[in-house]
Enzyme design. Sequence first.
Site, PDB file in Angstrom:
ATOM      1  N   ASP A   1       0.833  -1.210   0.000  1.00  0.00           N
ATOM      2  CA  ASP A   1       0.000   0.000   0.000  1.00  0.00           C
ATOM      3  C   ASP A   1       0.864   1.254   0.000  1.00  0.00           C
ATOM      4  OD1 ASP A   1       1.021  -0.400   2.511  1.00  0.00           O
ATOM      5  OD2 ASP A   1      -0.775   0.236   3.582  1.00  0.00           O
ATOM      6  N   GLU A   2       2.064   1.171  -0.569  1.00  0.00           N
ATOM      7  CA  GLU A   2       2.982   2.296  -0.635  1.00  0.00           C
ATOM      8  C   GLU A   2       3.018   2.861  -2.052  1.00  0.00           C
ATOM      9  OE1 GLU A   2       6.693   0.792   0.699  1.00  0.00           O
ATOM     10  OE2 GLU A   2       6.209   1.008   2.819  1.00  0.00           O
TER      11      GLU A   2
END
Length: 597
Positions: A432-433
């Site tokens: 989720d970066e």
Amino acid sequence: MAAASRRRLWSLRWYLVVPITVVCAINMMAMATLETVSGRRQATDLAAKRAEHILEAVSQRIRDQQHFNSAAARTLSVQSDLVAAMRKGDPAVVAGIVVPAKARLEIGHLVVIDAAGREMLRAGSGPIGAQTAAFVQSVLGGMEESTVTVGDDGLTVISGCPIWGSKDILGAVVASSRLRGTALVGTGPTPYNADFAVYRDGILVDATTADPEIMDMLSRVSTEAEKLDDIEKTLWAKGFKGVAHPIEGGGLIIGLVPLSDIVEAADSRTLVNIFSETLPSLVLLGSLLLIARHIEAPVGDIVRLTGEIVRGNYAEAIPQTRIRELNVLGEAVAYLGQQIESQAAELAHQAFYDQLTGLPNRALFIDRLQHALARSGRRATSVAVMFLDLDNFKIVNDSLGHEMGDQVLVAVAARLKGCLRREDTAARLGGDEFTVLIEDLGDANDAARMAERIIEAFGAPFSAGSREVFVTASIGIALGTGGQTGVHDLLRQADTAMYHAKNSGSARYEVFAQDMDESTARRFELETDLRRALERGEFSLNYQPVVQLDSGRLIEVEALIRWNHPTRGLIMPLEFIPMAEETGSIIPIGRWVIEES
């Protein structure tokens, strides 16, 4: 152009026709010799196989006779009346039992021996033989035995079985059969008509051949191991193939296979092979002269197209010819070029783009950041890198599943791209970066405004199937200029700023400052020390009483943990408990508190 084509055509003829012409000529000149040698070798191999088959049949005949004799001896040895007679030691009673059995079983020779090794009865002609003394002792020792010996007049198959009383050996039954050489002729395959010679201690004792010269030769040869090759050479000169089969106790069987029919067949096959192999060479030579006229230009076009594909040019085409196979080959090469082009594009996309969201991946983002820094150095401008991490995204995966989580990530990527300018780059580093590259910044406020716009856009819910999911992001911003900041330093600074934003609460952004590095380093050291603190006994408990106000009575005590750091002194729970929860150390610490209190 026509002259160049003729030169290429003659070159192709040279490389195709002349070498094959030379090969065909050498082939035809050497064919007779090679085929003759090959035919003779094949004849030798075939004769050897015949001899081996025959000797295998002889061995099988011997084994069958051994099994028969063993079965006969075993049958007699277990008869109760024979056992009773052996206990009494009465030869007359033994003879009354054994002699009818010998006739009934059709055994050539039966001998009954008492426990001391003396013959009680011999039914049949001829003694057992002195060479079988060890065999008899083995049988009297309790072993069922079978062997083959060579006597003065041929092969003898001997089988023995001990006669047991209840617990002791009373004697033995020995059955033997004579196998003269003439009895072995019919054991091989019928077309071979092989003869046999039987030796004992190097002396010929039996032979089936009617040829006086062969008989004379067999009677004079030595069967010593080093002379076996001489025997085979001598037999070959007489038109026979000989294969030896040793027998225990110095015996030897030699099989003699006639070679006349094999040699004639090999010679006939040699002539056929010479003709069949020479004719195709001549036909091939003529065909090449014709084919070379029609294949040079198409082959040249295919070679040219292949070179273009190697150089990365996939648009070339091959003209059609009158040869269908060359057209198919040209189309196949062109199709291969299209496939290579398609796969190269697909591989390039996979190498630089995230498969889930379609955004650039880490490799492409770093490449664009390198170029952006280089341009900023020439233009004296700044670039900004944003590092985005979704807040509590693990809860989405754990509660809705990874498939719904992937749908949320796709929606996040689409909304993030909608917040950027055309010249900006958004990328997914993994999980989720996400990162954002902003070029040609006027000042740091431009990056801050961009971060605020992203945070505001993320305030609206995201659709994941039939559900609405609220996801916020923590953003770290790092500013850099070409020649002063490296790519990886800029990414690390943005990551550090994002971490500080996340620690300050969700849906926030922070701009990197130098003191953040010191704070991050301090936190890293503190995390490392925290993992060892429990092992080193650095925790302690303070107990705080809880008093009931109306009665003034002590009703309970609260246990409060403290960390006595060896260099930083007393550290309060507010500083290290959140860190313990993030690293997973809270579980062993909590267990220690319960046990200690």
